[in-house]
Design an enzyme around this catalytic site. Structure first.
Site: not given
Ligand code: DGL
Length: 272
Positions: A13-14, A76, A78, A189-190
């Site tokens: 994930d980010s 994620c 995104t 969004c997770t």
């Molecule tokens: N957890 C990411 C998602 O599900 C967050 C994205 C982000 O870093 O903006 O979209």
């Protein structure tokens, strides 16, 4: 490195959002080992371009592949929206599980005929989202109100889940949806399941179901591993290792937050 049933599962994930998926993965598959990669140095992804996100996610996938994972959950929305097809084309041997907004189950369950989706600007503004919405919701007469939850990913990263500013942001995003009659709220969004207690405060006693995709994603991951004969048959608890692009202190914060969330999830499950 050769893949065996005892190889770890990779989660990416980010930043901290993938924790919501990780907690369900380890709850449903406690004997599996997990390597979690967080791109804390570049979080958030939501305001970046497709090219940028793809480059960043590639680096996470490379690290996880080097760590010998047997499957990667792109935890994620995104990153999935921006990069999953590229990842599948570039790592043809790797199994990927992606996260797409759970519009389909929400559109099936809604009684009011209006579904709310809270995601990042990237996800809700994407062509993939437009197609999913048309196919599974508008196509069957269900209206979708999608909102970019700007600032919420940052709030989670800073540990501001219970801050009044965060609740104010959530109110700004969710109240207009409620005014339109939304009775299903999809967390696309997770990071957002980590805000569920604050979201519940905003919803009050309104009969709105919060759709957190994590349990379904973990089930799907387990099925995929089972089909491929890649579920471990160890019977001792698997360990999780947290790595990423952030500082050692950031990674340690992430590990602690993950444990906290897992504990919270266990308590929630005991309540129901
Ligand atoms: N957890 C990411 C998602 O599900 C967050 C994205 C982000 O870093 O903006 O979209």
């Amino acid at each position: 490195m050769s893949i065996t049933q005892d190889s770890p599962i990779g989660i990416l994930d980010s930043g901290m959002g993938g924790i919501s998926i990780w907690a369900e993965v380890v709850r449903q598959m406690p004997f599996e080992e997990v390597v979690y990669w967080a791109d804390s140095a570049h979080c958030p992804y939501g305001g970046r371009s497709r090219e940028e996100i793809t480059t960043l996610v590639r680096s996470g996938v490379s690290t996880l592949v080097e760590a010998g994972v047997k499957l990667i959950v792109v935890a994620c929305n995104t990153a999935t929206t921006a990069a999953i097809s590229t990842l599948r084309a570039e790592w043809t041997e790797m199994l990927f599980v992606g996260l797409e907004p759970a519009v389909k189950p929400a559109a099936r369950e809604t009684r009011s005929g209006v579904v709310g989706v809270l995601g990042t600007a990237y996800t809700v503004g994407s062509e993939m989202f437009r197609q999913t919405t048309e196919r599974y919701a508008t196509g069957i007469g269900v209206r979708v109100i999608a909102t970019a939850g700007n600032g919420l990913v940052e709030a989670v990263e800073k540990g501001w889940e219970d801050a009044p500013e965060t609740e104010r942001l959530l109110r700004d995003y969710i109240e207009p949806m409620l005014a339109e009659g939304v009775d299903e709220l999809v967390l696309a969004c997770t990071h957002f399941p980590l805000l569920i207690p604050a979201i519940r405060r905003v919803l009050g006693d309104r009969p709105v179901r919060i759709v957190d995709p994590a349990p379904a994603i973990a089930r799907h991951t387990a099925e995929l591993l089972r089909e491929r004969g890649l579920l471990t048959d160890r019977t001792s608890l698997g360990e999780s290792r947290f790595i990423g692009s952030g500082t050692a202190a950031e990674t340690e914060r992430l590990r602690k937050r993950a444990e906290q969330y897992r504990k919270h999830l266990t308590e929630e499950n005991l309540k129901h």
